[in-house]
Design a protein around this motif. Structure first.
Motif, PDB file in Angstrom:
ATOM      1  N   VAL A  22       1.056  -1.474   0.078  1.00  0.00           N
ATOM      2  CA  VAL A  22       0.214  -0.193  -0.101  1.00  0.00           C
ATOM      3  C   VAL A  22       0.940   1.716  -0.456  1.00  0.00           C
ATOM      4  O   VAL A  22       1.858   1.454   0.774  1.00  0.00           O
ATOM      5  CB  VAL A  22      -0.777   0.233   0.939  1.00  0.00           C
ATOM      6  N   ALA A  23       0.474   2.356  -0.737  1.00  0.00           N
ATOM      7  CA  ALA A  23       1.580   3.120  -1.080  1.00  0.00           C
ATOM      8  C   ALA A  23       0.704   4.665  -0.301  1.00  0.00           C
ATOM      9  O   ALA A  23      -0.585   4.477  -0.846  1.00  0.00           O
ATOM     10  CB  ALA A  23       2.153   3.458  -2.569  1.00  0.00           C
ATOM     11  N   GLY A  24       1.441   5.445   0.679  1.00  0.00           N
ATOM     12  CA  GLY A  24       0.607   6.429   1.155  1.00  0.00           C
ATOM     13  C   GLY A  24       1.108   7.738  -0.280  1.00  0.00           C
ATOM     14  O   GLY A  24       1.345   7.351  -0.981  1.00  0.00           O
ATOM     15  N   GLU A  25      -0.020   8.851   0.174  1.00  0.00           N
ATOM     16  CA  GLU A  25      -0.018  10.223  -0.529  1.00  0.00           C
ATOM     17  C   GLU A  25       1.009  10.779  -0.082  1.00  0.00           C
ATOM     18  O   GLU A  25       1.398  11.356   1.243  1.00  0.00           O
ATOM     19  CB  GLU A  25      -1.306  10.695  -0.699  1.00  0.00           C
ATOM     20  N   LYS A  26       2.123  11.235  -1.010  1.00  0.00           N
ATOM     21  CA  LYS A  26       2.977  12.113  -0.898  1.00  0.00           C
ATOM     22  C   LYS A  26       2.395  13.922  -0.968  1.00  0.00           C
ATOM     23  O   LYS A  26       1.526  14.166  -2.134  1.00  0.00           O
ATOM     24  CB  LYS A  26       4.344  11.764  -1.092  1.00  0.00           C
ATOM     25  N   ALA A  64       5.359   1.571  -5.855  1.00  0.00           N
ATOM     26  CA  ALA A  64       5.283   3.022  -4.769  1.00  0.00           C
ATOM     27  C   ALA A  64       6.037   3.476  -4.288  1.00  0.00           C
ATOM     28  O   ALA A  64       7.671   3.307  -4.993  1.00  0.00           O
ATOM     29  CB  ALA A  64       4.916   0.950  -3.137  1.00  0.00           C
ATOM     30  N   ALA A  65       6.239   4.867  -3.769  1.00  0.00           N
ATOM     31  CA  ALA A  65       6.969   5.580  -3.712  1.00  0.00           C
ATOM     32  C   ALA A  65       7.217   5.582  -2.292  1.00  0.00           C
ATOM     33  O   ALA A  65       7.127   5.314  -1.317  1.00  0.00           O
ATOM     34  CB  ALA A  65       6.805   6.944  -3.788  1.00  0.00           C
ATOM     35  N   GLY A  66       8.757   5.165  -2.187  1.00  0.00           N
ATOM     36  CA  GLY A  66       9.249   5.623  -1.245  1.00  0.00           C
ATOM     37  C   GLY A  66       8.879   6.459  -0.010  1.00  0.00           C
ATOM     38  O   GLY A  66       9.540   5.753   1.434  1.00  0.00           O
ATOM     39  N   GLU A  67       8.143   7.040  -0.121  1.00  0.00           N
ATOM     40  CA  GLU A  67       8.605   8.513   1.249  1.00  0.00           C
ATOM     41  C   GLU A  67       7.239   7.672   1.711  1.00  0.00           C
ATOM     42  O   GLU A  67       7.503   7.916   3.204  1.00  0.00           O
ATOM     43  CB  GLU A  67       7.696   9.935   0.684  1.00  0.00           C
ATOM     44  N   ILE A  84      19.107   2.143  -6.986  1.00  0.00           N
ATOM     45  CA  ILE A  84      18.804   3.276  -5.800  1.00  0.00           C
ATOM     46  C   ILE A  84      17.825   3.211  -6.131  1.00  0.00           C
ATOM     47  O   ILE A  84      17.054   4.944  -5.591  1.00  0.00           O
ATOM     48  CB  ILE A  84      19.752   3.831  -7.593  1.00  0.00           C
ATOM     49  N   ILE A  85      16.632   2.641  -6.610  1.00  0.00           N
ATOM     50  CA  ILE A  85      15.610   2.865  -6.793  1.00  0.00           C
ATOM     51  C   ILE A  85      14.782   1.435  -5.997  1.00  0.00           C
ATOM     52  O   ILE A  85      14.188   0.835  -5.939  1.00  0.00           O
ATOM     53  CB  ILE A  85      14.885   3.344  -7.879  1.00  0.00           C
ATOM     54  N   ASP A  86      15.439   0.977  -4.617  1.00  0.00           N
ATOM     55  CA  ASP A  86      14.651  -0.024  -3.519  1.00  0.00           C
ATOM     56  C   ASP A  86      12.778   0.128  -3.741  1.00  0.00           C
ATOM     57  O   ASP A  86      12.771  -1.296  -3.868  1.00  0.00           O
ATOM     58  CB  ASP A  86      15.570   0.106  -2.926  1.00  0.00           C
ATOM     59  N   ASP A  87      12.995   0.930  -3.193  1.00  0.00           N
ATOM     60  CA  ASP A  87      10.889   1.299  -3.172  1.00  0.00           C
ATOM     61  C   ASP A  87      10.538   1.180  -4.500  1.00  0.00           C
ATOM     62  O   ASP A  87       9.617   0.208  -4.071  1.00  0.00           O
ATOM     63  CB  ASP A  87      10.343   2.966  -2.766  1.00  0.00           C
ATOM     64  N   PHE A  88      10.849   0.967  -5.132  1.00  0.00           N
ATOM     65  CA  PHE A  88      10.017   0.893  -7.034  1.00  0.00           C
ATOM     66  C   PHE A  88      10.720  -1.195  -7.436  1.00  0.00           C
ATOM     67  O   PHE A  88       9.658  -1.493  -7.490  1.00  0.00           O
ATOM     68  CB  PHE A  88      10.753   1.838  -8.100  1.00  0.00           C
TER      69      PHE A  88
END
Length: 114
Positions: A22-26, A64-67, A84-88
């Motif tokens: 689940v990705a939250g909103e930035k 999902a974005a890492g924030e 370099i884009i572990d969240d992705f």
């Protein structure tokens, strides 16, 4: 800063066993001294948020974005150390294994599915 209900909204989406991430909103908080670049970044993230919301409503977001994101513990896989884009990478691997990525915006629109 996190919205006071962000974690609750995110965790509620895990009641569906097919949801693996689940990705939250930035949101970008701007003030009167922000530059044009800062304003553009805020516009970009509003657009990105809208796309994620549409993707999630159709079936699954693409990543999902890492924030702010959460995953089922059992689905965590190590990422290559040079990534370099572990969240992705983490979220895409979850989607490729058959689980959905849902999006939990700060305020759910009443006329759109989650």
């Amino acid at each position: 800063m996190l919205d006071k209900q962000a974690i609750k909204r995110m965790m509620a989406l895990f009641t569906d066993e097919k949801v693996g991430c689940v990705a939250g909103e930035k949101r970008i908080v701007r003030n009167n001294t922000d530059s044009a670049a800062g304003s553009g970044e805020g516009a970009y993230w509003r657009y990105e948020s809208y796309i994620k919301q549409l993707e999630s409503g159709l079936y699954t977001a693409l990543a999902a974005a890492g924030e702010l994101y959460a995953i089922r513990t059992k689905l965590f896989l190590k990422v290559e150390p040079d990534s370099i884009i572990d969240d992705f990478v983490i979220s895409v691997k979850i989607a490729l294994s058959g689980y959905k990525i849902k999006y939990a915006p700060m305020h759910l629109p009443s006329n759109r599915p989650r």
